[in-house]
Design a protein around this motif. Structure first.
Motif, PDB file in Angstrom:
ATOM      1  N   UNK A   1       5.218   7.178  -8.420  1.00  0.00           N
ATOM      2  CA  UNK A   1       5.890   8.452  -7.767  1.00  0.00           C
ATOM      3  C   UNK A   1       4.571   9.396  -7.407  1.00  0.00           C
ATOM      4  N   UNK A   2       4.495   9.902  -6.195  1.00  0.00           N
ATOM      5  CA  UNK A   2       3.242  10.508  -5.969  1.00  0.00           C
ATOM      6  C   UNK A   2       3.586  11.395  -4.698  1.00  0.00           C
ATOM      7  N   UNK A   3       3.563  12.710  -5.027  1.00  0.00           N
ATOM      8  CA  UNK A   3       3.544  13.689  -3.932  1.00  0.00           C
ATOM      9  C   UNK A   3       5.146  13.407  -3.231  1.00  0.00           C
ATOM     10  N   UNK A   4       5.108  13.103  -1.916  1.00  0.00           N
ATOM     11  CA  UNK A   4       6.380  12.876  -1.273  1.00  0.00           C
ATOM     12  C   UNK A   4       6.504  11.324  -1.076  1.00  0.00           C
ATOM     13  N   UNK A   5       5.709  10.476  -1.875  1.00  0.00           N
ATOM     14  CA  UNK A   5       5.916   9.101  -1.744  1.00  0.00           C
ATOM     15  C   UNK A   5       6.602   8.532  -3.081  1.00  0.00           C
ATOM     16  N   UNK A   6       7.408   7.739  -2.696  1.00  0.00           N
ATOM     17  CA  UNK A   6       8.098   6.914  -3.783  1.00  0.00           C
ATOM     18  C   UNK A   6       7.874   5.510  -3.487  1.00  0.00           C
ATOM     19  N   UNK A   7       7.214   4.675  -4.401  1.00  0.00           N
ATOM     20  CA  UNK A   7       7.024   3.023  -4.071  1.00  0.00           C
ATOM     21  C   UNK A   7       7.890   2.630  -5.186  1.00  0.00           C
ATOM     22  N   UNK A   8       8.932   1.680  -4.886  1.00  0.00           N
ATOM     23  CA  UNK A   8       9.586   1.135  -5.865  1.00  0.00           C
ATOM     24  C   UNK A   8       9.770  -0.563  -5.536  1.00  0.00           C
ATOM     25  N   UNK A   9       9.331  -1.775  -6.544  1.00  0.00           N
ATOM     26  CA  UNK A   9       9.484  -2.848  -6.186  1.00  0.00           C
ATOM     27  C   UNK A   9       9.639  -3.662  -7.567  1.00  0.00           C
ATOM     28  N   UNK A  10      10.096  -4.968  -7.446  1.00  0.00           N
ATOM     29  CA  UNK A  10      10.136  -5.647  -8.494  1.00  0.00           C
ATOM     30  C   UNK A  10       9.269  -7.108  -8.312  1.00  0.00           C
ATOM     31  N   UNK A  11       8.866  -7.837  -9.518  1.00  0.00           N
ATOM     32  CA  UNK A  11       8.063  -8.789  -9.356  1.00  0.00           C
ATOM     33  C   UNK A  11       8.846  -9.929 -10.339  1.00  0.00           C
ATOM     34  N   UNK A  12       9.222 -11.017  -9.901  1.00  0.00           N
ATOM     35  CA  UNK A  12       9.928 -12.114 -10.675  1.00  0.00           C
ATOM     36  C   UNK A  12       8.862 -13.102 -10.781  1.00  0.00           C
TER      37      UNK A  12
END
Length: 187
Positions: free
Chosen positions: A109-120
């Protein structure tokens, strides 16, 4: 790179960020790790990571928050952290001779950014003897680890036949992908 906040008390995640030379401070908050029933196995750790990030963001507005959660699954069932020695032995006996998945969900979470991912990452264990399992549990006490093991410990060296995917994901954080995502934010 701007200093980030790691929303985790995990010593392994701290170590991986230090290895990647990412400046950070730790600020974790107690969060509920339950999740909605309709989530896929791949969405569960992302959902939990988001809850961790949001809890820390409340007291750190405007800061860059990194949160992660890791689950271990075998035959589409989540294997949590062992409750005691007997549970750890049972978990490792189930993993012995089989391939399981380690799925990490990451949220930034950064200011107006939301990065979400997964790694398998797929991890395959050799057949382990009962004595090997008992030795590992008694000596290394893997009670704070999903799947009852740490790949970087003795059991990883002698018990794991192969991995397919990011080794560091199994340690606790897909750090190379985290670095790439942070670089996109132009920190």
């Amino acid at each position: 790179m701007e200093k980030i906040i790691l929303a985790s008390q995990s010593p392994r995640r701290k170590q991986l960020l230090e290895m990647a030379e990412i400046p950070f401070e730790v600020c974790a908050a107690e969060t509920d790790e339950t999740f909605p029933d309709n989530l896929s196995l791949y969405e569960i750790p992302e959902y939990i990571a988001l809850q961790k990030a949001l809890a820390v963001q409340q007291n750190n507005p405007g800061k860059i928050i990194l949160a992660a959660d890791t689950i271990v699954t075998i035959h589409n069932k989540i294997i949590g952290k062992p409750t005691d020695s007997e549970d750890a032995i049972n978990i490792l006996s189930r993993l012995s001779g089989h391939t399981h998945l380690v799925i990490s969900g990451v949220v930034i979470l950064a200011a107006e950014h939301k990065i979400s991912f997964h790694e398998v990452t797929e991890v395959s264990f050799h057949e382990l003897t009962k004595d090997q399992i008992i030795h590992y549990v008694e000596k290394y006490k893997p009670f704070d680890k999903a799947g009852a093991y740490a790949i970087q410990e003795w059991i990883g060296a002698v018990g794991i036949g192969s991995i397919n995917g990011d080794y560091y994901n199994v340690v606790g954080l897909p750090v190379s992908k985290v670095v790439k995502e942070l670089q996109k934010l132009n920190l």
